[in-house]
Write an enzyme that holds these catalytic residues in place. Sequence first.
Site, PDB file in Angstrom:
ATOM      1  N   TRP A   1       1.166  -2.603   0.037  1.00 53.73           N
ATOM      2  CA  TRP A   1       1.353  -2.529  -1.407  1.00 53.73           C
ATOM      3  C   TRP A   1       2.165  -1.318  -1.816  1.00 53.73           C
ATOM      4  CZ3 TRP A   1       1.244  -6.638  -4.074  1.00 53.73           C
ATOM      5  CH2 TRP A   1       0.473  -7.715  -3.638  1.00 53.73           C
TER       6      TRP A   1
ATOM      7  N   ASP B   1      -1.835   4.002  -7.807  1.00 53.04           N
ATOM      8  CA  ASP B   1      -2.252   2.601  -7.909  1.00 53.04           C
ATOM      9  C   ASP B   1      -3.641   2.529  -7.293  1.00 53.04           C
ATOM     10  OD1 ASP B   1      -2.752  -0.096  -7.719  1.00 53.04           O
ATOM     11  OD2 ASP B   1      -0.975  -0.568  -6.534  1.00 53.04           O
TER      12      ASP B   1
ATOM     13  N   LYS C   1     -10.451  -6.849  -9.233  1.00 52.68           N
ATOM     14  CA  LYS C   1     -11.195  -6.391  -8.057  1.00 52.68           C
ATOM     15  C   LYS C   1     -12.601  -5.919  -8.454  1.00 52.68           C
ATOM     16  CE  LYS C   1      -7.138  -6.462  -5.823  1.00 52.68           C
ATOM     17  NZ  LYS C   1      -6.758  -7.333  -4.719  1.00 52.68           N
TER      18      LYS C   1
END
Length: 373
Positions: free
Chosen positions: A116, A185, A209
């Site tokens: 990511w 992030d 999440k």
Amino acid sequence: MACSCFPEDRPAARGGERYNFAAGPAMLPPTVLAQIQDELPNWQGSGLSVLEQPFTGAPFKDLMQQAEQDLRALLALPPNYRVLFLHGGASCQFALLPLNLLAPGQSADYLESGHWASKAIAEARRHTPLNIIASGRDNGFTALPEPGEWRLDPRAGYCHVTSNETANGLQLQHFPAIQAPLVADMTSDFLTRPLPVERFGLIYASAQKNLGVAGLCLLIVRDDLLGPPRAGLPSPFSYALQAEQQSRLCTPPTFALYCAALMLRWIGQQGGLAAMARAGRAKSQLLYRAVDASGFYHCRQRVADRSTVNVCFQLRDARLLPQFLAEAQRAGLYHLQGHGAVGGVRASLYNAMPLAGVERLLGFMHDFERRHG
């Protein structure tokens, strides 16, 4: 304070102990799901669904205000940070960060820690020059570069890190104090542990999440970073303009925001972030110990960098993986397949996953090894 592993939220009522280990959208606590079901047709006695509430009305404004207050309490958020409830996922912010935080031509620092982080780098490069301060690519993203190896640019407008790599099973355990604003992030480990918020200029996280359902991205941004929007940047994508309008410059993702408000309250009821961290360590350590003690499974990630929320491991005989996943699902253990870029097995242990789910997975793993090892 409730038990740190939340046995009262074991999803026994949902079809015989089924556990969702998906990386996202992730499982929700049964109590939160029940509240959503109860309130969906008639929210707060209004006779209208929460899906039908105008975001400009007093009831929904109160919900947003309460959600922010709960978040501030959980994080002990200093008053010079603003909370934004924005559309889209974290991937949208990969482009919006340089467009909001940098002057034209100004560069930014990025840590390449895994899948990511690499995505964030590729998108940000479309908008600004970048300096890669360190990379784990040479080791196949099985370990994180040490902070002492970071080659920071003193002129950078910000330094971006990915706190937890869901695909690679890696997690930053510490956040160094640096000169440039630290941007993180935190999509997959936000609200799973206490944070030194004052070390960050900006934190962003998608909601699916640990904060409910997809569609919402939550930002925490320090006041001094809310500069005038760059020319050509659409107003809804401007952090400064959204902050001026309390995240209501345009219609926010109301249902996702409502779910996030319920999750924030649930986290507080379970004992807050310290309780989340204790439960996360207990769940992940159980699983890592079993993998490390086995000759049948193995974990490639360096022990010091292993994630407490996305436990990634392999079967030494990779030919058995399809059978492992199929049998796991028949046993009520869902979505254990690893990320497509990495493969293997991934068990996501977000806040809503009870200890009972990990114990059930361990029992299945031991039985599968006995039958196939």
